[in-house]
Design an enzyme around this catalytic site. Structure first.
Site, PDB file in Angstrom:
ATOM      1  CG  LEU A  36       9.827 -16.221  -4.024  1.00  0.00           C
ATOM      2  CD1 LEU A  36       8.948 -16.841  -1.875  1.00  0.00           C
ATOM      3  CD2 LEU A  36       9.737 -15.393  -4.005  1.00  0.00           C
ATOM      4  CG  HIS A  38      -0.212   1.992  -9.182  1.00  0.00           C
ATOM      5  ND1 HIS A  38      -0.776   1.566  -8.068  1.00  0.00           N
ATOM      6  CD2 HIS A  38      -1.267   3.116  -9.373  1.00  0.00           C
ATOM      7  CE1 HIS A  38      -1.306   2.378  -7.852  1.00  0.00           C
ATOM      8  NE2 HIS A  38      -2.231   3.241  -8.786  1.00  0.00           N
ATOM      9  CG  ASP A  63      -1.829   0.948   1.118  1.00  0.00           C
ATOM     10  OD1 ASP A  63      -2.288   0.880   0.093  1.00  0.00           O
ATOM     11  OD2 ASP A  63      -2.782   1.287   1.877  1.00  0.00           O
TER      12      ASP A  63
END
Ligand code: IPE
Ligand code: IPE
Ligand code: MG
Length: 239
Positions: free
Chosen positions: A138, A43, A26
């Site tokens: 991962l 962004h 965020d």
């Protein structure tokens, strides 16, 4: 990377490394506003921060990283911002897959993907296929058009007429097969879940930072893991 970074990582690996870390990425808009830039610039920088976080997670030996990229509520944003985010997802999917393969990182997309354009859906499926392997270092789960409430309602519909326990119900969630997150990180100083992993975070440890997502880096990630290692998890029992 400097020697101190290596020492820090080595020290962390002496302790318990969370198996599954979730992140609410965020503050992209706030980061941009503070710099007099359009939200879209935040962004774009946020996408780079995700790349850094994935590399750090893989280096630390975290198995699953689940990141909140777009919520079921984010469609409420101005159409230009939504369009930019879609463009950015497409661009990242076109460019970053070879790097993921190289780093032995698998990527998966969780959420209602049907709402996205056929092109984006195809890119997501292709990225999943190309990066899938038996034992990735991962797995990055990108939660996109995801909402915890919608996920639970969907699971109720899927499990209708079946006898369920908490464990079997979890198999109808998007996160089926994944362990619950051990640690949840949220950036930009907001102290809420915003409809993220409602079911799964029942006993998750939370960690918040004032830093906005584009400023998130390996050092902050390691700090979160270090703080996690000091927590005492009881899960209803006694320590
Ligand atoms: C998070 O940053 C990214 C998405 C929700 C896609 P925000 O865009 O929510 O940034 P703030 O919270 O407005 O600063
Ligand atoms: C949550 O952040 C969604 C993502 C980070 C993708 P929001 O910015 O949408 O949440 P609120 O509106 O501050 O609760
Ligand atoms: Mg926000």
């Amino acid at each position: 990377m400097g020697i101190w970074t290596d020492i820090q990582r080595h020290q962390l690996r002496q302790g318990l490394i969370p198996r599954h870390v979730a992140i609410i990425m965020d503050g992209n808009g706030t980061w941009a506003r503070r710099r007099g830039l359009p939200r879209t610039a935040g962004h774009a920088r946020g996408a780079e921060a995700l790349r850094r976080a994935a590399t750090e997670a893989a280096t630390l030996g975290i198995q699953y990283l689940s990141v909140y990229a777009f919520s079921t509520e984010n469609w409420k944003r101005p159409p230009e911002e939504v369009a930019y985010l879609m463009k950015l997802f497409g661009q990242s999917l076109r460019e970053k897959v070879p790097e993921l393969v190289e780093q032995q990182i698998a990527i998966r997309f969780l959420g209602n993907l049907k709402k996205f354009s056929p092109t984006l859906q195809k890119l997501m499926r292709r990225a999943e296929q190309k990066t899938s392997r038996p034992a990735p270092r991962l797995t990055v789960n990108v939660l996109i058009n995801y909402g915890g409430r919608a996920e639970i309602i969907r699971a109720i519909q899927k499990s209708k007429n079946k006898k369920v326990s908490a464990a079997t119900f979890a198999q109808y969630l998007y996160t089926a097969g994944l362990p619950d997150p051990d640690l949840l990180i949220r950036t930009s100083g907001q102290l809420r879940l915003s409809n993220f992993l409602l079911w799964q975070s029942a006993y998750t440890e939370f960690w918040f930072t004032q830093k906005c997502w584009p400023d998130f880096n390996g050092r902050l990630f390691r700090q979160a893991v270090r703080d996690f290692q000091k927590r005492q998890r009881r899960q209803g029992g006694l320590a």
